[in-house]
Write an enzyme that holds these catalytic residues in place. Sequence first.
Site, short mmCIF file in Angstrom:
data_model
loop_
_atom_site.label_atom_id
_atom_site.label_comp_id
_atom_site.label_asym_id
_atom_site.label_seq_id
_atom_site.Cartn_x
_atom_site.Cartn_y
_atom_site.Cartn_z
N GLU A 78 -72.71 -35.87 58.80
CA GLU A 78 -72.47 -34.68 57.69
C GLU A 78 -72.94 -33.64 57.84
O GLU A 78 -74.01 -33.40 58.46
CB GLU A 78 -72.86 -35.36 56.55
CG GLU A 78 -72.21 -34.37 55.28
CD GLU A 78 -70.67 -34.20 55.12
OE1 GLU A 78 -70.10 -33.45 56.07
OE2 GLU A 78 -70.04 -35.00 54.51
N HIS A 118 -30.60 -37.89 57.36
CA HIS A 118 -29.78 -36.80 56.84
C HIS A 118 -29.93 -36.72 55.43
O HIS A 118 -29.91 -37.86 54.74
CB HIS A 118 -28.19 -36.87 57.64
CG HIS A 118 -27.76 -38.02 56.97
ND1 HIS A 118 -26.60 -37.87 55.68
CD2 HIS A 118 -27.61 -39.36 57.28
CE1 HIS A 118 -26.42 -38.83 55.47
NE2 HIS A 118 -26.77 -39.82 56.09
N ASP A 130 -66.00 -36.09 53.13
CA ASP A 130 -65.32 -35.21 51.85
C ASP A 130 -63.83 -35.42 51.80
O ASP A 130 -63.36 -34.45 51.33
CB ASP A 130 -65.90 -33.72 52.13
CG ASP A 130 -65.25 -33.00 53.25
OD1 ASP A 130 -64.72 -33.82 54.14
OD2 ASP A 130 -65.31 -31.78 53.52
N ASP A 185 -44.82 -34.83 68.67
CA ASP A 185 -43.79 -34.44 67.39
C ASP A 185 -42.49 -34.79 67.93
O ASP A 185 -41.34 -34.66 66.92
CB ASP A 185 -43.81 -32.87 66.91
CG ASP A 185 -45.04 -33.09 65.88
OD1 ASP A 185 -46.00 -33.81 65.72
OD2 ASP A 185 -45.40 -31.59 65.46
#
Length: 507
Positions: A229, A471, A303, A441
């Site tokens: 952290e 579509h 978090d 991607d």
Amino acid sequence: MPSQMSFERACAIAFSLVSAASLTSAGPCDIYADGDTPCVAAHSTTRALYDDYSGALYQVTRGSDNTTLDISPLSAGGVADADSQDSFCSLTTCLISIIYDQSGNGNHLTQGPPGGFDGPDVDGYDNLASAVGAPVTLNGQKAYGVFMSPGCGYRNDNAVGTATGDEAEGMYAVLDGTHYNSACCFDYGNAETSATDTGAGHMEAIYFGTSTGWGYGEGSGPWLMADMENGLFSGYASTENSADPSISYRFFTSIVKGEADEWALRGGNAASGSLTTYYSGIRPSGYNPMDKEGAIILGIGGDNSNGAQGTFYEGVMTTGYPSADTENSVQANIVAAGYAVTSLVSGPTLTAGDVVSIRVTTSGYTDRWIAHTGTTVNTQVVSSSSSTTLKEEASWKIVEGLGYSGCFSFESVDTPGSYIRHSDFVLLLNEDDGTTLFATDATFCPETAMDGDSSYSSLRSWSYPTRYFRHYENVMYAASNGGVQDFDATTSFNDDVSWNITTAFAT
Ligand SMILES: *[C@@H]1O[C@H](CO)[C@@H](O)[C@H](O)[C@H]1NC(C)=O
Ligand SMILES: *[C@@H]1O[C@H](CO)[C@@H](O)[C@H](O)[C@H]1NC(C)=O
């Protein structure tokens, strides 16, 4: 009749046979228990982590009717029953909704709730992982890992038995060493119970990725670090530790452990060989004593920071500081489990080098084909009498997946060097910019068409395996079966994601 002596001897032989058998078949948590550092949480979608565990490993929820199924090992101590998932999830989508705790403490992992950093959904919750994004085999038997895209996260804020304050603990996770990014934070381990950042020392978790915002290791990463952290640590200080190597193992055993003013990072190839210690020593300044809170996170920061990606196969948390010997035995057990890659493709496959056109199969729209208008990827009415320009706009060259060679990318015939990619879940035709983000991607994995027609295919995003070519109002999206966007509508999802991939209009 056997004499007393031979009876005792028979018992001794029987006993040594039993202990030899339990040693060879012991699970990771049997080994930790033997080392007096028992598991207090044990999570895996691929196998039982105790020799005698035969309960549920994880729960899947399917898109067709929202019903659930628990997936258990094929036998006590064995590999997950992937066939039961495959038949339950046939011709629909499935999400991993619970990763059960095998330790008996009930420390199950479920959808991450909103935190200091909100999830992507309107309600701030994290996304659940697809159940089919990370198929593997363990000694030849198929199983599924947890393939987590950015936005996915699991958590348990009420865990029992995990380390709090400065108490000692250990943990390991088996991860995909080739699936990562630089965002915060692909973690597994101990975190805040409030899902907010409560300060330095309130976490102790495995981190894997290429973040350089705090510490980092040798080379360009990815690295194993500890998330304590307000800092990812590769070693003593929040700087470079050249003994913390860049990882290129497909299957990576990662270890973090901590006790009073001492902690360590260890790792190794989960498919062969032994562990190496990347750091072992005192705590960073400001982290002694620790203030651990004992919640459990997977795929997110303490978090709820959820920009990271990665794949989790199995992992545990222990009480007490495990010895190196115990961890080395766990590593031997992981290697013996026989993790190996398997195909992400199902149904009719594609062939790199082919040029295809892709026809809509939804009733009423079957004269439409996947095409592009500039960078917009859409569906258009195309026929043999269409213009050469339109025919070329509706023709796609299949190439090996830019981001994962086991899947495919779709290169434009009229704009070579440009590929179909998703961006904010809208499909675009963009020029390959050479980045890892573009490559992932632009990578899609064909699978058996959701509408059940064996000559059609569905095209699943490699990087977001809950999402498919769809579509919607004649525009193309990477859509999930239900979700916050209009194009995620469940109505006619199966038909809208089923495609007739056929001879191209133009080559
Ligand atoms: C499944 O549950 C979600 C969320 O509650 C809902 O939006 C969706 O319509 C449900 N789907 C079915 C097929 O019942
Ligand atoms: C796929 O499309 C082609 C071209 O329109 C057509 O000839 C073929 O019959 C279609 N396949 C199926 C299974 O509908």
